[in-house]
Design a protein around this motif. Structure first.
Motif, PDB file in Angstrom:
ATOM      1  N   LEU A 120       0.957  -1.130   0.025  1.00 16.44           N
ATOM      2  CA  LEU A 120       0.006   0.010   0.247  1.00 16.44           C
ATOM      3  C   LEU A 120       0.932   1.119   0.031  1.00 16.44           C
ATOM      4  O   LEU A 120       1.891   1.404   0.846  1.00 16.44           O
ATOM      5  CB  LEU A 120      -0.836  -0.170   1.358  1.00 16.44           C
ATOM      6  CG  LEU A 120      -1.577   1.436   1.477  1.00 16.44           C
ATOM      7  CD1 LEU A 120      -2.669   1.435   0.379  1.00 16.44           C
ATOM      8  CD2 LEU A 120      -2.459   1.242   2.806  1.00 16.44           C
ATOM      9  N   LYS A 161      -4.888   6.457  -2.639  1.00 10.66           N
ATOM     10  CA  LYS A 161      -4.114   5.221  -2.170  1.00 10.66           C
ATOM     11  C   LYS A 161      -4.016   4.448  -3.427  1.00 10.66           C
ATOM     12  O   LYS A 161      -4.740   4.181  -4.339  1.00 10.66           O
ATOM     13  CB  LYS A 161      -4.714   4.721  -1.162  1.00 10.66           C
ATOM     14  CG  LYS A 161      -4.818   5.260   0.130  1.00 10.66           C
ATOM     15  CD  LYS A 161      -5.796   4.435   1.393  1.00 10.66           C
ATOM     16  CE  LYS A 161      -5.510   5.184   2.764  1.00 10.66           C
ATOM     17  NZ  LYS A 161      -6.029   6.363   2.737  1.00 10.66           N
ATOM     18  N   PHE A 163      -2.982   0.191  -4.088  1.00  8.51           N
ATOM     19  CA  PHE A 163      -2.803  -1.187  -3.557  1.00  8.51           C
ATOM     20  C   PHE A 163      -2.279  -2.290  -4.694  1.00  8.51           C
ATOM     21  O   PHE A 163      -2.545  -2.042  -5.827  1.00  8.51           O
ATOM     22  CB  PHE A 163      -4.031  -1.826  -2.793  1.00  8.51           C
ATOM     23  CG  PHE A 163      -4.758  -0.970  -1.916  1.00  8.51           C
ATOM     24  CD1 PHE A 163      -4.576  -1.111  -0.618  1.00  8.51           C
ATOM     25  CD2 PHE A 163      -5.663  -0.015  -2.397  1.00  8.51           C
ATOM     26  CE1 PHE A 163      -5.438  -0.562   0.315  1.00  8.51           C
ATOM     27  CE2 PHE A 163      -6.371   0.795  -1.450  1.00  8.51           C
ATOM     28  CZ  PHE A 163      -6.289   0.651  -0.213  1.00  8.51           C
ATOM     29  N   CYS A 182      -4.557   0.936   6.072  1.00 11.74           N
ATOM     30  CA  CYS A 182      -3.315   0.716   6.054  1.00 11.74           C
ATOM     31  C   CYS A 182      -3.101  -0.411   7.358  1.00 11.74           C
ATOM     32  O   CYS A 182      -2.385  -1.442   7.081  1.00 11.74           O
ATOM     33  CB  CYS A 182      -2.519   1.760   6.829  1.00 11.74           C
ATOM     34  SG  CYS A 182      -0.617   1.465   7.175  1.00 11.74           S
ATOM     35  N   TYR A 193       4.386  -0.650   3.898  1.00  8.52           N
ATOM     36  CA  TYR A 193       3.648   0.602   3.487  1.00  8.52           C
ATOM     37  C   TYR A 193       4.533   1.618   3.502  1.00  8.52           C
ATOM     38  O   TYR A 193       5.548   1.816   3.989  1.00  8.52           O
ATOM     39  CB  TYR A 193       2.522   0.880   4.825  1.00  8.52           C
ATOM     40  CG  TYR A 193       1.939   2.383   4.941  1.00  8.52           C
ATOM     41  CD1 TYR A 193       0.799   2.458   3.888  1.00  8.52           C
ATOM     42  CD2 TYR A 193       2.348   3.310   5.469  1.00  8.52           C
ATOM     43  CE1 TYR A 193       0.268   3.672   4.066  1.00  8.52           C
ATOM     44  CE2 TYR A 193       1.771   4.415   5.562  1.00  8.52           C
ATOM     45  CZ  TYR A 193       0.662   4.829   5.096  1.00  8.52           C
ATOM     46  OH  TYR A 193      -0.033   6.171   4.770  1.00  8.52           O
TER      47      TYR A 193
END
Length: 243
Positions: A120, A161, A163, A182, A193
């Motif tokens: 992420l 974001k 992923f 998260c 992350y």
């Protein structure tokens, strides 16, 4: 075959009664697709809109071969919209942004260089254009969430974001899940992350769907649910089989 599998990156856009924002949003997404550093498509997730927004989305999809949509039977909430998007997407990377254009698709370019390295990558909103009350609520909520979950996200509410799709598909889903993305990703073995500053703008039109209770009160309550669930989360890897 799911057409999102033809792209490297899918942008999810959950939409609920944002018809005033949609024309500018569609224009911004169309412009970004022409300059994205990777092959990119857009998947709108209509969350049971009642303001005519679905018709605008369908029209945009008819005109742009890189636009797709799914639509709920009725309003189910942002977490449900993200879950449906994650389950539908088949590109290696999947990101999301809100429909209000307080963050802009061009800033995905700040996240993409790290997206193949980390499960992420997320933005941190700088010079935020929200009201002072919203900022206070956000600061309180973020501090309490970090204390309860132990996750490293500076700005968990930033709606920008990306992923790695296999991790997104394994996120445990529940109402309010979008507040803990998260922490939920980092429950998975091998997940990492990374975050970086992104721009933040005034809302282009329409009104926010959040108030004191569903932004702050619900977030604080959901932290306790996360604590219970995280202690029971199951990780496994299949070693072999004959299927």
């Amino acid at each position: 075959m799911n057409p999102t599998s033809n792209f490297q990156f899918t942008i999810l856009v959950p939409v609920y009664n944002e018809s005033e924002c949609l024309p500018k949003l569609i224009g911004a997404l169309s412009a970004y697709l022409t300059m994205s550093s990777v092959s990119t498509c857009v998947l709108f997730v209509d969350d049971g809109s009642t303001d005519g927004g679905l018709a605008l989305i369908k029209d945009a999809c008819a005109k742009n071969k890189c636009f797709y949509y799914i639509s709920f039977d009725k309003n189910r909430g942002k977490s449900a919209a993200l879950r449906a998007g994650f389950r539908t997407c088949e590109s290696p990377l999947v990101g999301y942004m809100d429909a209000d254009l307080q963050t802009v698709p061009e800033d995905f370019e700040l996240l993409l260089p790290r997206a193949n390295v980390h499960a992420l990558v997320s933005g941190i909103r700088v010079k935020r254009k929200d009201t002072w009350l919203y900022r206070i609520q956000s600061r309180i909520g973020n501090s309490f969430r970090r204390w309860m979950t132990g996750d490293p996200a500076t700005d968990t509410g930033c709606p920008l974001k990306i992923f790695q799709t296999p991790y997104a598909k394994q996120i445990p889903m529940f109402t309010g899940m979008h507040r803990f993305l998260c922490a939920l990703v980092l429950l998975q073995d091998g997940a990492t992350y990374w975050e970086t500053p992104v721009r933040h703008f005034d809302r282009v039109a329409g009104t926010s769907k959040y108030n004191l209770w569903n932004r702050l009160g619900a977030s604080l309550t959901d932290c306790f649910g996360f604590r219970w669930m995280s202690k029971r989360y199951i990780n496994y890897k299949v070693k072999s089989g004959n299927l």
